[in-house]
Scaffold this active site. Structure first.
Site, PDB file in Angstrom:
ATOM      1  N   GLU A  49      25.146  29.385  76.625  1.00  0.00           N
ATOM      2  CA  GLU A  49      26.387  29.850  76.010  1.00  0.00           C
ATOM      3  C   GLU A  49      26.913  28.717  75.156  1.00  0.00           C
ATOM      4  O   GLU A  49      27.239  27.642  75.659  1.00  0.00           O
ATOM      5  CB  GLU A  49      27.425  30.199  77.078  1.00  0.00           C
ATOM      6  CG  GLU A  49      27.200  31.565  77.689  1.00  0.00           C
ATOM      7  CD  GLU A  49      28.257  31.921  78.714  1.00  0.00           C
ATOM      8  OE1 GLU A  49      28.198  33.028  79.245  1.00  0.00           O
ATOM      9  OE2 GLU A  49      29.149  31.086  78.998  1.00  0.00           O
ATOM     10  N   ASP A  60      41.316  29.250  78.931  1.00  0.00           N
ATOM     11  CA  ASP A  60      40.514  28.166  79.498  1.00  0.00           C
ATOM     12  C   ASP A  60      41.345  27.136  80.237  1.00  0.00           C
ATOM     13  O   ASP A  60      42.492  26.885  79.889  1.00  0.00           O
ATOM     14  CB  ASP A  60      39.728  27.472  78.389  1.00  0.00           C
ATOM     15  CG  ASP A  60      38.500  28.275  77.997  1.00  0.00           C
ATOM     16  OD1 ASP A  60      37.691  28.564  78.891  1.00  0.00           O
ATOM     17  OD2 ASP A  60      38.376  28.631  76.814  1.00  0.00           O
ATOM     18  N   TYR A 174      29.594  39.569  82.391  1.00  0.00           N
ATOM     19  CA  TYR A 174      30.015  38.263  82.902  1.00  0.00           C
ATOM     20  C   TYR A 174      31.204  38.479  83.835  1.00  0.00           C
ATOM     21  O   TYR A 174      32.285  38.867  83.394  1.00  0.00           O
ATOM     22  CB  TYR A 174      30.402  37.380  81.713  1.00  0.00           C
ATOM     23  CG  TYR A 174      30.788  35.951  82.019  1.00  0.00           C
ATOM     24  CD1 TYR A 174      31.116  35.521  83.294  1.00  0.00           C
ATOM     25  CD2 TYR A 174      30.822  35.017  80.995  1.00  0.00           C
ATOM     26  CE1 TYR A 174      31.466  34.216  83.548  1.00  0.00           C
ATOM     27  CE2 TYR A 174      31.175  33.693  81.242  1.00  0.00           C
ATOM     28  CZ  TYR A 174      31.500  33.309  82.512  1.00  0.00           C
ATOM     29  OH  TYR A 174      31.855  32.006  82.763  1.00  0.00           O
TER      30      TYR A 174
END
Lengths: 276, 402
Positions: A49, A60, A174
């Site tokens: 990735e 994040d 994911y």
């Protein structure tokens, strides 16, 4: 067939799960990122990735926020990241997924991005802040270019959302952690492996699990039910620590990834090896 | 513009703008919020409770004040001020926080978070959290905690925790990033009160609806005083909540011209500014598609405004829509012009406005003299300026030493 699907088929035959590794492209520089990707592959990573840095990485934690800042400071652009993919493709066939926020992609031009990314040799794109509801305007172009569009699911995702993502996703799904929240869903007392199995049944796609994984023991646990394990922050922290010395950095990564890769055997294979 | 179409659509779009561009980790929370908002939107009991607090606690309706001396000095249109500075906590922000906090309580949430720039939204959130006995945490860029220290102290006195944000440009956008991260982490027990008509659907619609009380009152008040609708509405636009609140109930009145005033900082063509619609391009930030200040690579640009509440690289998606449809005209004034507006209205009307509000006043000073004496305008006097006294003092000092 796409490199991502090929890889999952190949690993499945070997009774192994895929080791998916995340780095932020351009941290510490795009040149070094190229070397890092090749090293990750050599040490046992199955899928890469490649994070496209963004000024406002809302979803994040601190490690990847700082990596984004370092990458932008080193002058990284989306154009530069695509060029890096092209360079990696000269020597490697490791599946590559671009991983980023929507605005830089949108600003680049969605049709042009899908075309350029596919031409550079990327296999898929994951857009953190693009839920399936808003995805059609991009999906039409990724489909045309033959790129997988990878979606996230969370422990908070309801059954309806799993179904919605099943209609849109390709490559794999994911499953991300929600920091500070255990793997229990609000509607029912699902455990994580139940959720992963439900996603697999509904989508017919492999499920990758990323939960702040940093040890071979965690990888072994995920190998019980997942098809892939995703490791991000732990790698980014090694890059943060050793970014200024490439030789040491690559050596550290090699050791770390080797350890994780060794734990990627599915239970069946592990038992067979024990029996030997 | 087709004024009959109800906006946003089912998916939260205003034309090509708006939507829900958030991580999957937040989608369930946003959908849950949308459902909860739909339920209370037409619930008389909710509105009874909301109206009780608006009247008894916030002090609504706020006056529509005829600014006689300002009108005479500028020599043109009759100027009315919608006195949101007289609402409890000193700005319009509480119209929204009280609504969202009641909704949060109904949803069984125990903890409230919010982002703030100038600190007005933070204070308004901390206030309703105290009122409804909820835990409260406010995210504020460290740049802003310095220039709006008075509001930091107010929030603390109200029992809120102020979390200083040191990432990025350390202003409003980074405070919003950090609030979103907190929400992703604590989504089960936490309600995020967004302070502007920004963010993912349903926030832009919900905040607009709660702030529309400004325009609804102003419309009734001007009809009572002038027996006609105003010729012009003026409000400052950062994210754009006071502007949306004033504008929305007038959108269908085609004879009413509407102007939003953005922050030109040191000048739109001279460097740092926050004139998003005037000088930006379409992109996606903080959950919606809208005009943004961004560079050639789609990275969000640093902004500057003397007013912390306007110092933001985005704008509410409905403003982007109203700009492109031509219904609302967006212009901008510089830091210097805003300061002139600040001084003028303080001296002429005895009203010290917030620096954000001063942008609307500055534009009124330019446009009022060009309008006829029988025309009328309403300026949204969105907040009072006590919080800005330190900034003004520093500027006066540096002016004096030059």
């Amino acid at each position: 067939m796409n490199r991502i699907t090929n890889k999952f088929n190949e690993l499945n035959e070997k009774n192994r799960i895929a080791l998916v590794t995340y780095i932020t492209a351009g941290d510490p520089s795009l040149e070094v990122s190229e070397d890092i990707v090749l090293q990750l592959e050599e040490s046992g990573a199955d899928i890469i990735e490649l994070g496209v840095p963004f000024s406002d990485p809302m979803a994040d934690g601190p490690a990847i926020q700082l990596a984004s800042e370092r990458a932008l400071e080193s002058g990284t652009t989306l154009r530069g990241v695509l060029n890096t993919v092209k360079n990696i493709r000269k020597t490697s066939q490791v599946p590559i997924i671009l991983f980023g926020y929507y605005n830089p992609f949108f600003h680049y031009g969605l049709e042009k991005l899908a075309k350029d990314a596919a031409e550079a040799g990327a296999d898929g794109i994951l857009v953190v802040d693009l839920p399936p509801e808003e995805a059609p305007e991009f999906k039409v172009h990724t489909d045309k270019a033959g790129l997988n569009l990878v979606f996230l699911l969370a422990p908070t995702s309801t059954t309806e959302r799993v179904e919605l993502i099943a209609d849109n996703a390709s490559g794999f799904v994911y499953l991300v952690s929600v920091t500070g929240v255990t793997g229990v869903r609000p509607d029912m007392n699902y455990s994580l492996d139940d959720l992963a199995n439900q996603i697999k049944r509904t989508t017919g796609l492999p499920v990758g699990v990323g939960f702040g994984v940093s040890s071979p023991e965690q990888v072994e646990e995920i190998a019980e039910y997942g098809d892939a394990v995703i490791v991000g922050s732990a790698i980014v922290r090694i890059i943060e620590q050793h970014g200024s010395n490439k030789d040491i950095l690559l050596k550290e990564l090699s050791g770390f990834i080797g350890g994780l890769s060794g734990a990627c055997n599915k239970p069946e294979l592990r038992q067979k090896e024990k029996a030997k | 513009m087709d004024t009959k179409t109800l906006l946003p659509d089912q998916m939260g779009h205003y034309g090509v703008f708006g939507g829900r561009y958030v991580s999957e980790t937040l989608m369930p929370a946003i959908l849950q919020l949308e459902e909860a908002y739909k339920e209370i939107k037409d619930d008389p009991k909710f509105h009874e409770e909301l109206n009780y607090y608006l009247k008894e606690y916030v002090g609504r309706p706020t006056p529509l004040y005829f600014a006689q001396r300002m009108t005479e000095k500028l020599g043109g249109a009759k100027i009315y001020l919608k006195r949101e500075d007289l609402a409890h906590t000193g700005a319009h922000k509480i119209n929204n926080t009280i609504g969202q906090a009641i909704l949060a309580a109904r949803m069984g949430k125990k903890r409230i978070i919010a982002e703030t720039g100038a600190g007005q939204h933070g204070v308004a959130t901390a206030t309703v959290a105290a009122l409804l006995n909820m835990e409260c945490e406010i995210f504020m860029g460290s740049e802003d905690t310095k220039r709006q220290s008075l509001n930091v102290l107010r929030m603390k006195l109200l029992g809120a925790r102020v979390r200083e944000v040191t990432q990025g440009t350390q202003t409003l956008k980074d405070a919003m990033n950090e609030a979103m991260r907190d929400w992703i982490t604590n989504v089960r027990d936490t309600f995020y009160i967004i302070g502007s008509v920004a963010g993912p659907h349903p926030y832009p619609m919900m905040v607009r609806d709660f702030q529309s009380v400004i325009g609804k009152e102003a419309r009734e008040q001007i009809l009572e005083k002038e027996n006609s609708l105003p010729d012009l509405l003026i409000a400052c636009v950062g994210g754009g909540s006071n502007a949306m609140g004033l504008f929305y109930p007038f959108l269908k009145d085609e004879g009413v011209k509407i102007t939003g005033v953005e922050a030109a900082g040191v000048g739109v063509d001279k460097g740092l500014h926050a004139a998003t619609i005037s000088a930006g391009s379409v992109g996606v930030l903080h959950g919606s598609k809208t005009y943004l200040l961004q560079d050639d690579d789609g990275q969000i640009k640093g902004t500057h405004s003397i007013a912390a509440g306007l110092d933001y690289p985005g704008v509410g998606p409905e403003h982007s829509f109203l700009n492109d449809s031509g219904r609302v005209n967006y212009t901008n004034v510089t830091d210097g012009e805003a300061l002139e507006g600040f001084k003028f209205i303080s001296e002429v009307e005895g009203i010290i406005p917030a620096l954000e509000t001063s942008h609307a006043v500055a534009y009124a000073m330019k446009i009022a003299p060009t309008m006829s004496k029988d025309s009328t305008m309403i300026i949204c006097l969105s907040g009072r300026g006590d919080k800005d006294i330190n900034t003004i003092a520093e500027l006066m000092e540096s002016e004096a030493s030059q």
